[in-house]
Scaffold this active site. Structure first.
Site, mmCIF file in Angstrom:
data_model
loop_
_atom_site.group_PDB
_atom_site.id
_atom_site.type_symbol
_atom_site.label_atom_id
_atom_site.label_comp_id
_atom_site.label_asym_id
_atom_site.label_seq_id
_atom_site.Cartn_x
_atom_site.Cartn_y
_atom_site.Cartn_z
ATOM 1 N N TYR A 65 69.055 38.229 19.617
ATOM 2 C CA TYR A 65 68.649 39.536 20.121
ATOM 3 C C TYR A 65 69.766 40.559 19.885
ATOM 4 O O TYR A 65 69.537 41.654 19.351
ATOM 5 C CB TYR A 65 68.301 39.433 21.614
ATOM 6 C CG TYR A 65 68.139 40.770 22.287
ATOM 7 C CD1 TYR A 65 67.072 41.594 21.985
ATOM 8 C CD2 TYR A 65 69.071 41.220 23.235
ATOM 9 C CE1 TYR A 65 66.933 42.840 22.593
ATOM 10 C CE2 TYR A 65 68.940 42.440 23.852
ATOM 11 C CZ TYR A 65 67.869 43.254 23.530
ATOM 12 O OH TYR A 65 67.737 44.479 24.131
ATOM 13 N N THR A 91 74.751 44.276 24.954
ATOM 14 C CA THR A 91 74.904 42.895 24.510
ATOM 15 C C THR A 91 75.588 42.816 23.143
ATOM 16 O O THR A 91 76.094 41.762 22.759
ATOM 17 C CB THR A 91 73.534 42.175 24.522
ATOM 18 O OG1 THR A 91 73.755 40.786 24.443
ATOM 19 C CG2 THR A 91 72.655 42.600 23.386
ATOM 20 N N SER A 100 71.932 48.008 22.938
ATOM 21 C CA SER A 100 72.225 47.246 24.157
ATOM 22 C C SER A 100 73.702 46.916 24.227
ATOM 23 O O SER A 100 74.346 46.663 23.193
ATOM 24 C CB SER A 100 71.418 45.948 24.133
ATOM 25 O OG SER A 100 71.882 45.082 25.136
ATOM 26 N N ASP A 129 52.551 52.552 20.753
ATOM 27 C CA ASP A 129 52.818 51.218 21.323
ATOM 28 C C ASP A 129 51.736 50.273 20.835
ATOM 29 O O ASP A 129 50.588 50.690 20.629
ATOM 30 C CB ASP A 129 52.791 51.300 22.868
ATOM 31 C CG ASP A 129 53.590 50.190 23.525
ATOM 32 O OD1 ASP A 129 53.244 49.010 23.331
ATOM 33 O OD2 ASP A 129 54.556 50.505 24.246
ATOM 34 N N TYR A 153 72.626 50.429 26.249
ATOM 35 C CA TYR A 153 72.330 50.344 27.684
ATOM 36 C C TYR A 153 73.066 49.162 28.305
ATOM 37 O O TYR A 153 73.083 48.084 27.723
ATOM 38 C CB TYR A 153 70.843 50.076 27.963
ATOM 39 C CG TYR A 153 69.824 50.907 27.258
ATOM 40 C CD1 TYR A 153 70.105 52.149 26.724
ATOM 41 C CD2 TYR A 153 68.522 50.422 27.165
ATOM 42 C CE1 TYR A 153 69.113 52.884 26.095
ATOM 43 C CE2 TYR A 153 67.528 51.146 26.534
ATOM 44 C CZ TYR A 153 67.829 52.383 25.996
ATOM 45 O OH TYR A 153 66.839 53.091 25.366
ATOM 46 N N PHE A 170 62.171 52.811 21.085
ATOM 47 C CA PHE A 170 62.308 51.796 22.140
ATOM 48 C C PHE A 170 61.672 50.461 21.741
ATOM 49 O O PHE A 170 62.039 49.425 22.276
ATOM 50 C CB PHE A 170 61.588 52.249 23.421
ATOM 51 C CG PHE A 170 62.122 53.474 24.087
ATOM 52 C CD1 PHE A 170 63.151 53.381 25.019
ATOM 53 C CD2 PHE A 170 61.586 54.727 23.830
ATOM 54 C CE1 PHE A 170 63.634 54.507 25.665
ATOM 55 C CE2 PHE A 170 62.052 55.858 24.469
ATOM 56 C CZ PHE A 170 63.080 55.755 25.387
ATOM 57 N N ASP A 215 51.349 49.202 15.509
ATOM 58 C CA ASP A 215 52.562 48.391 15.411
ATOM 59 C C ASP A 215 53.590 49.189 14.616
ATOM 60 O O ASP A 215 53.235 49.828 13.604
ATOM 61 C CB ASP A 215 52.208 47.083 14.687
ATOM 62 C CG ASP A 215 53.318 46.057 14.817
ATOM 63 O OD1 ASP A 215 53.057 45.009 15.427
ATOM 64 O OD2 ASP A 215 54.434 46.296 14.315
ATOM 65 N N LYS A 257 70.022 44.128 17.453
ATOM 66 C CA LYS A 257 70.431 45.470 17.916
ATOM 67 C C LYS A 257 71.575 46.003 17.055
ATOM 68 O O LYS A 257 71.582 47.167 16.655
ATOM 69 C CB LYS A 257 70.852 45.405 19.397
ATOM 70 C CG LYS A 257 69.682 45.164 20.339
ATOM 71 C CD LYS A 257 68.741 46.350 20.342
ATOM 72 C CE LYS A 257 67.435 46.061 21.018
ATOM 73 N NZ LYS A 257 66.443 47.113 20.853
#
Ligand code: NAD
Length: 338
Positions: free
Chosen positions: A149, A127, A125, A32, A177, A81, A59, A153
């Site tokens: 965004y 979305t 996602s 992370d 998700y 993630f 990174d 994805k």
């Protein structure tokens, strides 16, 4: 048992997933850059799972650093993630989102290829569906991305599918998700949005603590059972369990799968507020506001594929989600009524 790297490992969903992976005997490596995570998350996680784990501060765009970490820890699979996740911010700064979410995924995949790591689970996602024709939404529904965004994805999913198709990856799972909420039942880890929360549950919990005066309900004249928007909220621990099952599936099978992770149950804003008030005994004042551009009436998953492919089903309901989200927020805010 596998050695698994979690990129964005100190984040909300990854940290919960780490607890489940560890319980199931996997060895976890967290990577992370702490751009959106609290520094003490790894220490809290160690306390929860009762063992040490390597934590690499790097990174995902740094191929050398990621490559070295994959090699040093003999990583066999990656759960990816790490990303930026705010729709509004993505529209304000598209290049930033392309850079971290798309270039970042490419750099990670390059590092994996360099080290012969050929299995990946990816945080996608719901979305990607944009404006669905109807709910429940199946994985073969059209992907009508409506913001930057969502585009990042979908592009990353496509990159992963291409690499699997051309044999550069042996196995992959793109996990779409729906609306993750809640926290680990211990209230030791949870979601920590910066500034005004973009999502409904953290907003509700902050109204409950008195940090915000009321909840804006954007539209109460939708074609839904009570007029408010219907979504598919999923407990983050159910999501975490899905990652473990997806990982185990792609460790055992050379496949590329794309699956929804949702409960399949549509819950309105008023349903969620009601459940929260019942679960916590706190009242949530509401302000009915106009609809927001781009919001749809109903958006919930058909989760049958995840059940069929790797035997996963959400087990927790909205009462559990509200109880655990509140326990976490109350603890953080020093509210003492648990
Ligand atoms: N939370 C949701 O509602 C939701 C819904 C659908 C999909 N997702 C996706 O799930 C994933 C995890 O989301 P989350 O809610 O846990 O978010 P989060 O912000 O809590 O976790 C992301 C983590 O990635 C790290 N990170 C960001 N950029 C990085 C970089 N360049 N290099 C290394 N680390 C970096 C952050 O510090 C953070 O710890 C994201 O890919 C997100 O897009 C989240």
């Amino acid at each position: 048992m596998a050695r698994v790297m979690l990129t964005g490992g100190a984040g909300y969903i990854a940290s919960h997933t780490a607890t489940v992976l560890s319980e199931r005997g996997h060895e976890i490596v967290l990577l992370d850059n702490f751009s959106n995570a609290e520094r003490d998350v790894p220490a809290r996680l160690r306390g929860l799972i009762g063992r040490e784990m390597p934590v690499i501060e790097a990174d995902i765009r740094d191929v050398d650093a990621v490559s070295a970490a994959l090699a040093a820890h003999k990583v066999e699979a990656v759960i990816h993630f790490a990303a930026l996740k705010a729709v509004g911010e993505s529209e304000a700064d598209p290049l930033l989102y392309y850079d971290i979410n798309i270039i970042g995924a490419i750099r990670l995949l390059q590092a994996m290829q360099a080290q012969g790591v050929a299995r990946i689970v990816f945080s996608s996602s719901a979305t990607v569906y944009g404006q669905p024709d109807a709910s429940p939404i199946r994985e073969d529904a059209p992907t009508r991305v409506q913001n930057i965004y969502g585009r990042t994805k979908l592009v990353t999913e496509d990159l992963i599918r291409d690499l699997a198709r051309t044999g550069k990856l042996r196995a992959a799972a793109n996990l779409r998700y729906f609306n993750p909420v809640g926290a680990h039942a211990s209230a030791v880890i949870g979601e920590t949005p910066r500034g005004v929360p973009n999502n409904l549950m953290p907003y509700i919990t902050q109204v409950a603590t008195g940090e915000r005066p009321y909840l804006n309900v954007y539209g109460n004249d939708y074609e839904t059972h009570d007029g408010t928007g219907v979504r598919d909220y999923i407990h983050v621990m159910d999501l975490a369990e899905a990652h473990a099952l997806a990982l185990e599936h792609i460790l055992a099978n050379d496949v590329a799968v794309t699956v929804n992770l949702g409960t399949g149950i549509g819950v309105s804003v008023l349903d969620l507020v009601g459940a929260f008030e019942r679960a916590t005994g706190r009242r949530i004042p509401l302000n009915i506001a106009p609809r927001r551009a781009g919001d749809v009436a109903s958006y919930y998953a058909d989760p049958a594929a995840a059940a069929a492919i790797f035997g996963w089903r959400a087990r927790r309901g909205i009462d559990d989600m509200c109880r655990d989200a509140w326990a976490w927020q109350a603890r953080r805010s020093g509210v003492n009524d648990l």
